[in-house]
Structure formats: C-alpha cells, structure tokens
Design a protein around this motif. Structure first.
Motif, short mmCIF file in Angstrom:
data_model
loop_
_atom_site.label_atom_id
_atom_site.label_comp_id
_atom_site.label_asym_id
_atom_site.label_seq_id
_atom_site.Cartn_x
_atom_site.Cartn_y
_atom_site.Cartn_z
N GLU A 1 38.22 53.03 47.72
CA GLU A 1 38.75 52.38 46.52
C GLU A 1 37.76 51.36 45.97
OE1 GLU A 1 42.81 50.04 45.08
OE2 GLU A 1 42.62 50.87 47.11
N ARG A 2 37.64 51.33 44.63
CA ARG A 2 36.72 50.42 43.97
C ARG A 2 37.48 49.59 42.93
NH1 ARG A 2 31.67 54.67 43.05
NH2 ARG A 2 32.14 55.92 44.88
N THR A 3 36.88 48.46 42.56
CA THR A 3 37.44 47.62 41.50
C THR A 3 36.33 47.32 40.50
OG1 THR A 3 36.95 45.61 42.77
CG2 THR A 3 39.14 46.58 43.03
N ARG A 4 36.73 46.86 39.32
CA ARG A 4 35.74 46.48 38.32
C ARG A 4 35.23 45.08 38.66
NH1 ARG A 4 35.45 50.37 34.80
NH2 ARG A 4 33.89 49.24 33.60
N VAL A 5 33.92 44.99 38.89
CA VAL A 5 33.30 43.74 39.34
C VAL A 5 32.44 43.19 38.22
CG1 VAL A 5 31.84 42.68 41.09
CG2 VAL A 5 33.27 44.64 41.70
N ASP A 6 32.64 41.93 37.88
CA ASP A 6 31.83 41.28 36.86
C ASP A 6 30.39 41.15 37.36
OD1 ASP A 6 30.60 38.59 35.73
OD2 ASP A 6 32.10 39.29 34.27
N LEU A 7 29.46 41.77 36.65
CA LEU A 7 28.08 41.85 37.13
C LEU A 7 27.42 40.48 37.18
CD1 LEU A 7 25.83 43.67 38.07
CD2 LEU A 7 25.20 44.10 35.68
N ALA B 1 24.37 42.38 29.97
CA ALA B 1 25.18 42.48 28.76
C ALA B 1 26.48 41.70 28.92
CB ALA B 1 25.48 43.95 28.47
N PRO B 2 26.98 41.13 27.83
CA PRO B 2 28.25 40.38 27.91
C PRO B 2 29.37 41.25 28.47
CG PRO B 2 27.18 40.04 25.79
CD PRO B 2 26.42 41.12 26.47
N ASP B 3 30.12 40.68 29.40
CA ASP B 3 31.27 41.37 30.01
C ASP B 3 30.88 42.65 30.75
OD1 ASP B 3 33.00 39.43 28.94
OD2 ASP B 3 33.09 40.53 27.04
N ALA B 4 29.60 42.78 31.15
CA ALA B 4 29.19 43.97 31.91
C ALA B 4 29.92 44.01 33.24
CB ALA B 4 27.68 43.96 32.14
N ALA B 5 30.49 45.18 33.57
CA ALA B 5 31.25 45.33 34.81
C ALA B 5 30.83 46.61 35.53
CB ALA B 5 32.75 45.36 34.52
N ILE B 6 30.87 46.54 36.86
CA ILE B 6 30.49 47.68 37.70
C ILE B 6 31.71 48.10 38.51
CG2 ILE B 6 28.97 48.50 39.54
CD1 ILE B 6 27.54 47.85 36.94
N LEU B 7 31.97 49.38 38.55
CA LEU B 7 33.06 49.91 39.37
C LEU B 7 32.53 50.08 40.79
CD1 LEU B 7 35.96 50.68 38.61
CD2 LEU B 7 35.21 53.06 38.47
N ALA B 8 32.96 49.19 41.71
CA ALA B 8 32.33 49.16 43.02
C ALA B 8 33.22 48.48 44.05
CB ALA B 8 30.99 48.41 42.93
N ASP B 9 32.81 48.61 45.31
CA ASP B 9 33.35 47.79 46.38
C ASP B 9 32.65 46.43 46.25
OD1 ASP B 9 33.23 46.43 49.00
OD2 ASP B 9 34.31 48.18 49.73
N GLU B 10 33.39 45.39 45.90
CA GLU B 10 32.77 44.11 45.56
C GLU B 10 31.95 43.53 46.70
OE1 GLU B 10 33.96 39.71 43.73
OE2 GLU B 10 35.50 41.26 44.01
#
Length: 387
Positions: free
Chosen positions: A241-247, A270-279
C-alpha cells in the motif's frame, strides 16, 4: 467452463484457468476437470511417484485407494509405464491391444487410460492421468495424448511455482530471524561499548583520547551498518500500500536527519508535487542519497533536488562516482553496489521495490540520480478499491 466449451477448445479453457486468481490447489483440481471433460472420462488423478510408491496428490475421486492422500503400489498401476518410459500413454480399451495381459488391468480394473509424466525442476515428480473402468467407444487420438502432455507440463509449472514460493517464504522467515538477531543480540553489546567508550573519553587526554575517538568512530560506523542491514531486510521486498507523499516535505525531513556538515541543499520541486509511495522508504531513499553526497562529495558539497509528479532527481557537485559503481546502479548489480557502501544498495532496493526507473549520470562535475515513472501505474489495492 462448460463441458461443451472444454471439449471444443481445451486450450482456451486452460488459458482461462491460467489467468484465474485461484490458489494452486484449486487450479490443480480445475485442471483435472478440464482433462476429464475433454477426454470424456469419469476420473482424473495427479500422483507423486517418488520412492516406488503411488501417492494421490489431487483427484476427482472422493473415496477408495485413489482418493486424495491414498497410497498404492506403483508397480500395480498403469502409470508405471509412464514413469519408466517418460512418455505419454493412452488407450481406449486395454483388452483390445498390447496391454491385454498387463497386470495393471487386473489390479486396477481400469480399461481406459491416458497418462503423462509431470516434471518439477527437471525431475519426474509423478503423473497426471485420466481413466475409466469401462472402455471408451472412440480410440484415444494423438491430439488427445498431446493435450494431456501439455496439461501435465502446465501442472508441473504450477507445482514448481508452489515449491518456489514455499522456499521464498522460508528464506524470508530466516531473514526475519536474522534481522531480529542483528537488532537485539548485536545492538545491545554495541550500545554498551559506545557508552563505556564515551565515559572513558571524559577521563583521558592526549594520545589515549585520540585512540578513543577512533574507537568511537568505528563503533558509530558499525551502528550505521547494522541499521543499513536492517533497512535492506525490509527495503528488498515489494511495496504494497502507498500514499501520496509531499515531495518537498519528505526531502527536507530527510535532509534534517543526516549529518550534512557544511553541505547546502537547494529544493526545486513543482508546487504541490506528490509521489505515490511508501513514505518511510521514500524518506530513507533521500537520507541515503544525501549521506552519499556528503560522504563522497565532501563537507562543502552542494546538493540540488528537483522533481514533479512524474519523478525526482538528486544532484551534487562532487567528484562523481567510480564508473563501475555507476554501471552497477543502473544494472541493479547488488554485489558491485555493495562495494561502494550499503547506502546505495538501500537506494536501489527502494527504487526496485516501488517498480520505479533509476538512471545515474556521473562525471567530474558531479552525480545525478534520477527516478522516473513514479506514478505511472496505479497500485493494485487502489484499483480494486475504485472498482
């Protein structure tokens, strides 16, 4: 799968079975049903024939010696011919042909039989056979023999997969046990050694103090290596499972946990850039990249992180990586990566665990680690939830 569909196109039925989400036991039972329906016979059995015995592993029969778990003498079965010759055997009526005087006719009472060898990891495991006490009106065709052989090969592949998964689970259990030993049995005495060294440093000066500084440094490095080994035990597994993580946030948090000395960080995402990952794993990736930049780029190295929703990059202005390490990282060559430290191996494991792409560009003016396609595929758990 209806009987008519199986008889008209058994290979399509097998393909549908392969694509199903059934477990191994259910797949084997379904495979036996496919063979029975295609051949038009009542019974099907998957057997294990090691050590001169005939043990029923899976079957369509509910009672008697050929029910699941039943064991009979291999020499009294038709399958002994298949095991010894390694070839598919089939006949519609044993009393009308070369097998009319075979002892298996009397011991089994079976007149119609088709069987093929099942191999696992290149060795004969047993047989997959289909039979009836009554003869079949139509002769067994070459096409039917070939299909049973293909079905037996498919069953062998399923058994191999089951075996390899069991071995992998056992290896993971041993790895977890080792990680527990490292975490407890090594860390405890190491903590004691560090504590007593620090106490001794308070009471000595001169060369003795210098020696203790070296001891404390070595103990600290051992502590870091243990932590990195424990990370590898987890980071080497696939990410679930992954969550959206603020880069921007995870980059700055990782930088604050690393001893960066006089190094500087520039974050250009980039503003509000997010990565779908295990934080946690993503933060460890950045921690290890930053630590690598500082350790090998020098105390005054400048580090720049860029990124957007498609990926990110960590660059420094240090002297660059050795060519063999750069190649090893790109090729995911763990042995050569380890020669440059466990930190970069943690980075590679986190990338591969997420299914991302890693590119490394290094030269005399610095090194750049670029990770792409971070949000290219939606995690399975989210796709299922959306349905």
């Amino acid at each position: 799968m209806s009987p008519d569909t199986v008889r008209s196109d058994p290979f399509k039925s097998l393909l549908q079975l392969t694509a199903s989400d059934l477990d191994t036991d259910e797949r084997l039972r379904k495979a036996i049903d496919v063979g029975r329906e295609y051949l038009g016979v009542d019974n099907g059995v998957l057997s294990y024939t090691g050590e001169g015995r005939y043990e029923v592993v899976e079957t369509s029969i509910e009672s008697g010696p050929y029910a699941r778990g039943g064991v009979v003498d291999l020499d009294g079965t038709w399958c002994r011919h298949v095991v010894r010759a390694g070839e598919t055997l089939g006949f519609a009526d044993a009393t009308d042909g070369e097998y009319r005087d075979d002892p298996a006719l009397e011991t089994t009472g079976l007149r119609c039989y088709v069987g093929a060898a099942v191999t696992v990891d290149g060795e004969t495991y047993g047989t997959l056979c289909f039979f009836d006490a009554e003869p079949r009106d139509d002769p067994i065709t070459d096409t039917e023999r070939d299909f049973v052989a293909v079905l037996a090969e498919w069953v062998g592949s399923e058994l191999e997969r089951q075996k390899h998964y069991a071995e992998l689970r056992e290896q993971n259990e041993r790895l977890d046990e080792f990680a527990g030993i490292v975490a407890h049995d090594l860390r405890n005495p190491l903590s004691g050694a560090i504590g007593f060294t620090e106490l001794a440093q308070e009471h000595v000066t001169g060369q003795a103090a210098e020696f203790l500084d070296r001891v404390r440094g070595a103990l600290g490095r051992m502590e870091s290596m243990i932590a990195e080994c424990l990370m590898l035990a987890k980071e080497g597994t696939d990410v679930g499972e992954r969550t959206r993580v603020d880069l921007d946030e995870v980059v700055r948090e990782a930088w604050d946990t690393v001893r960066t000395r006089n190094a500087t960080l520039s974050v250009e995402v980039a503003p509000d850039a997010a990565i779908l990952a295990d934080e946690m794993r993503l933060r460890r990736l950045f921690e290890n990249l930053f630590r690598n930049c500082v350790e090998h780029g020098g105390p005054d190295v400048a580090v720049t992180v860029t990124g957007d929703d498609e990926g990110f990059a960590v660059a420094d202005d240090g002297p660059g990586l050795p060519e063999d390490v750069e190649r090893a990282l790109t090729a995911a060559d763990a042995e050569n990566i380890k020669s440059f430290g466990l930190g970069l191996l943690v980075v590679q494991r986190v990338v591969s665990g997420h299914g991302w792409d890693l590119a490394v560009d290094s030269g005399p003016d610095g090194t750049r680690f670029a990770v792409r396609d971070v949000n290219a595929a939606e995690p399975v758990h989210e796709a299922l939830a959306a349905d």
